[in-house]
Enzyme design. Sequence first.
Site, PDB file in Angstrom:
ATOM      1  N   ASP A 210       0.823  -1.200   0.000  1.00 28.15           N
ATOM      2  CA  ASP A 210       0.000   0.000   0.000  1.00 28.15           C
ATOM      3  C   ASP A 210       0.867   1.265   0.000  1.00 28.15           C
ATOM      4  O   ASP A 210       1.849   1.350   0.748  1.00 28.15           O
ATOM      5  CB  ASP A 210      -0.889  -0.016   1.245  1.00 28.15           C
ATOM      6  CG  ASP A 210      -1.806   1.175   1.359  1.00 28.15           C
ATOM      7  OD1 ASP A 210      -2.686   1.318   0.498  1.00 28.15           O
ATOM      8  OD2 ASP A 210      -1.625   1.970   2.309  1.00 28.15           O
ATOM      9  N   GLU A 274       1.333  -0.397  -4.872  1.00 28.18           N
ATOM     10  CA  GLU A 274       0.393   0.652  -5.235  1.00 28.18           C
ATOM     11  C   GLU A 274       1.173   1.943  -5.471  1.00 28.18           C
ATOM     12  O   GLU A 274       1.746   2.513  -4.539  1.00 28.18           O
ATOM     13  CB  GLU A 274      -0.639   0.878  -4.126  1.00 28.18           C
ATOM     14  CG  GLU A 274      -1.664   1.932  -4.503  1.00 28.18           C
ATOM     15  CD  GLU A 274      -2.472   2.438  -3.324  1.00 28.18           C
ATOM     16  OE1 GLU A 274      -3.608   2.867  -3.546  1.00 28.18           O
ATOM     17  OE2 GLU A 274      -1.960   2.411  -2.190  1.00 28.18           O
TER      18      GLU A 274
END
Length: 545
Positions: A210, A274
């Site tokens: 993330d 990401e």
Amino acid sequence: MVNPKRHDPWYRKAVLYQIYPLSWADSNGDGYGDLRGIIERLDYLNDGTAGSLGVGAIWLSPIYRSGLADWGYDIIDHCAIDPLFGTMADFDVLLREVHKRGMRLLLDYVPNHTSSKHSWFVEARKSRGNPKRDWYIWADPKPDGSMPNNWLSRFGGPMWTLDDATGQYYLHTFLADQPDLNWRNPEVRAAMLEVLRFWLRRGVDGFRTDAVTALIKDQALRNDPPNPDFDPATSLPSLANLRIYSNVQGGLGGLVGSFCDVLAEKEDTFLLSEAYLNISGLKELYGACERHPIHAPFNFNLITLDWSAEVYRQFIDEYEGSLGPNDWPNYVLGNHDKQRIATRRGQKRARLLAFLQMTLRGLPVVYAGEELGLENGVISTTNERDISLRKLQGPLLKRDVSRTPMPWSGGYNGGFSEGSPWLPLSPDYAMHNVELEERQPESMLALYRHLIHLRAACEPLADGAYRSIAGGNPDVFVFIREAPWGKCYVMLNFANTEQRISLREIGIWIAGTHLIEGDGQPHDQGEIRLKAYEGRLYELMRTLK
């Protein structure tokens, strides 16, 4: 014909399916999706037959113990399952059942921040001299008592919150409930790398990382410059400044490389990051794991490209041309933070993009519900759950619209839960649900299933090179997928009217958006008529396994 000597990593053959666990399936009637619900629905994803979706890997959004301020991304304990989802025993069963079906399981890895309730931060804020203090990023107020600089949270508002007890501000790229870890501290690095090892020892096959571009900020805490394109009427408040110093700084590649070093301790793992980057940024991040080429940054660019066959062709040509010999491409159409593709593009264009995604080289990433053509949910202030974000960003950003429950049927609560769902189902669930679309031979679900299974069986689609070709019509995107054992042509009409194209050699029509299973008849050189938003796949050689 298939090369019997090749043994490629699983991610070079798989389709990756993202599950947002809160919205997948509820097994106990509390209205929230859980691990048992996922287990009960695994056969839908892959039961070894052509009747299942046929995906090769699953990525779960966070299931760790959380404060739920950001619905799982504010982690209290990286090595525990939140009771909302079940137990560690449930997770072990899930992992075993996933592997039994020949699939792989990836977890979300959230390295940038923790929950403010995490034991590390509880210790860190006790005093300026606490051993955990430097595990987070702190700064003194300016002489007038104001914040250290002008950095803005990605969720809106300042990136700093004052800790009254110690008189210093702490940094949070997202919510105040999510203080940023200090990745310049070697103790933080060691502890967070051990989190990866914990789950690898448990048996997982990889991770989605993330917000990697937030990991390293300017150590001097310099102000971000104003964004000259910012419009208060149409822009998110968080975009008022250019993230020159509050975002990625030197050293990111080394950090991602250290993640890959850990994953390389276990055979056949994969890491996705990401990172919303252009092609040059993607290329740089690919290079972070040169020692262990088991990493790829997500390619989100198809989400925002202008609708044009030429724009798509140029982007994909440039992206493919930027990749090194060990870099594996990927294509994403949506996720839990973006509006659904069927809403953004419309049903017909979403169908064409699905056809494009499944015929391109690389790893296709499918967000749960895309295979049904599911559209945005209708979220109001009375039923939304992303409340912290609403307070900061206003109505410009609503993530709940793409997080509505998976509709398994057109009946009560869409078959998602016997209780009241945590979010309302999308209004179109009676038309776009698994039970109904399984009975429709030309449904979006049927298209996805056919293409995923065809992709696995057809050597050029699974592993062939990519090359675009001129088709003589600017509204039609044509490319070739070619392997030593076969060759395919893909043609996609981006126009809302019928288009014509002529090719010297075509082959056998085996699949299309308008007729899922092609007619299987040879097409000699000549003119092909493509209906509005129609895609077709032709194969010059039969290479089915």
